[in-house]
Design a protein around this motif. Structure first.
Motif, short mmCIF file in Angstrom:
data_model
loop_
_atom_site.label_atom_id
_atom_site.label_comp_id
_atom_site.label_asym_id
_atom_site.label_seq_id
_atom_site.Cartn_x
_atom_site.Cartn_y
_atom_site.Cartn_z
N GLU A 139 0.83 -0.90 0.40
CA GLU A 139 -0.11 0.33 -0.25
C GLU A 139 0.87 1.23 0.21
O GLU A 139 0.65 2.28 -0.58
CB GLU A 139 -0.97 0.08 0.90
CG GLU A 139 -1.79 -0.68 0.79
CD GLU A 139 -2.61 -1.45 2.43
OE1 GLU A 139 -3.74 -0.69 2.74
OE2 GLU A 139 -2.16 -2.02 3.10
N ARG A 140 2.49 0.41 0.75
CA ARG A 140 2.88 2.41 0.26
C ARG A 140 4.39 1.70 0.16
O ARG A 140 4.90 0.79 0.04
CB ARG A 140 3.05 3.00 1.82
CG ARG A 140 1.65 3.60 2.63
CD ARG A 140 1.37 4.39 3.57
NE ARG A 140 2.64 3.69 4.73
CZ ARG A 140 3.62 4.16 5.86
NH1 ARG A 140 3.09 5.33 6.14
NH2 ARG A 140 3.80 3.48 6.76
N LEU A 141 4.92 2.87 -0.84
CA LEU A 141 6.64 3.01 -1.06
C LEU A 141 7.01 3.97 -0.23
O LEU A 141 6.47 4.96 -0.45
CB LEU A 141 6.70 3.18 -2.66
CG LEU A 141 8.30 1.93 -3.13
CD1 LEU A 141 7.58 1.03 -2.53
CD2 LEU A 141 7.70 2.45 -5.06
N PHE A 142 8.22 3.47 0.43
CA PHE A 142 8.93 4.40 1.37
C PHE A 142 10.56 4.50 0.45
O PHE A 142 11.18 3.34 0.25
CB PHE A 142 9.24 3.84 2.43
CG PHE A 142 10.40 4.28 3.37
CD1 PHE A 142 10.25 5.23 3.48
CD2 PHE A 142 11.61 3.85 4.25
CE1 PHE A 142 11.43 6.72 4.74
CE2 PHE A 142 12.66 4.33 4.26
CZ PHE A 142 12.56 6.36 5.15
N ILE A 143 10.45 5.82 0.95
CA ILE A 143 12.41 5.94 0.44
C ILE A 143 12.98 7.15 0.78
O ILE A 143 12.26 8.62 1.50
CB ILE A 143 12.23 7.16 -1.12
CG1 ILE A 143 11.70 6.02 -2.75
CG2 ILE A 143 13.73 7.26 -1.74
CD1 ILE A 143 11.30 6.96 -4.00
#
Length: 230
Positions: A139-143
């Protein structure tokens, strides 16, 4: 705490890079570990600094490569005609959250060798990672990146990510839409075409090696005949 800037969390398709409309991106596996190490070790000191957030030594790079869990995570790569890994992305799925309403999250990291920069590889790998993450219920992409890593933060912003700065470091969060028939088919077609492209390059490389060997044999035979006639 440093000043924070944010943009909308609404999922927005990443824009298409001007120079490339499509590039073959291949999924990497355990057997590619040595090529991944070679790729990262070829990065300059400044590029390693931007990729890891610190000037990683060869030993630290090797430890990172050995730590990649190919059964849990996903790793993607772009190969040139010589089958050299010129760009790669690591999509690391974070542990399943304990809270029932906490979104499933994956962390994205990317590296591109210097001489091929500016061709849209980073943006395409990010787009590819988004597609794969969506199709796996993420549901989420993190960088996590250094604030000075303008190229990476630009890719995140262009995709509609929230970017938060805290001094020398920055975090980007991108809310992903659910998967669809279109995203599933897109991943399948992309995988098949990339595999076909890789096999073509592999056969071309083998043919080139064979032709070189034949040429060397002919040259050796000609030199032998010339020596015998003298």
């Amino acid at each position: 705490m440093g000043t924070r800037t944010t943009s909308s969390l609404q999922p927005t398709p990443a824009p298409v890079p001007d120079r490339l409309s499509w590039i073959p991106i291949r999924s990497l596996s355990e057997r590619h570990r040595a090529r991944i190490a070679s790729h990262i070790l070829s990065l300059s000191e400044s590029d390693r600094y931007l990729r890891f957030g610190y000037p990683a030594t060869d030993e630290q790079v090797q430890r990172y490569v050995e730590s990649i869990d190919f059964e849990r995570d996903e790793v993607f790569g772009v190969f040139n005609r010589k089958l050299e890994l010129i760009a790669m992305a690591h999509l690391a799925y974070l542990p399943v959250p304990t809270q029932a309403d906490a979104p499933a999250t994956a962390e994205f990291g990317v590296s591109v060798i210097g001489r091929t920069r500016g061709r849209g590889y980073g943006a395409r790998l990010f787009e590819h990672a988004v597609l794969h993450a969506r199709n796996r219920g993420c549901e989420r992409l993190f960088i996590h990146a250094l604030s000075e890593n303008a190229a990476m933060l630009k890719i995140a912003r262009n995709a509609g990510a929230t970017v938060e700065r805290d001094g020398p470091e920055a975090e980007a969060w991108l809310k992903l839409p659910p998967d669809s028939i279109s995203s599933q088919v897109g991943e399948l077609v992309g995988h098949q075409v990339a595999e076909f492209d890789y096999q073509l390059k592999l056969h071309a490389q083998r043919l080139s090696t064979w032709l070189k060997s034949v040429s060397e044999v002919k040259t050796h035979m000609s030199e032998t005949d010339r020596s015998a006639s003298e």
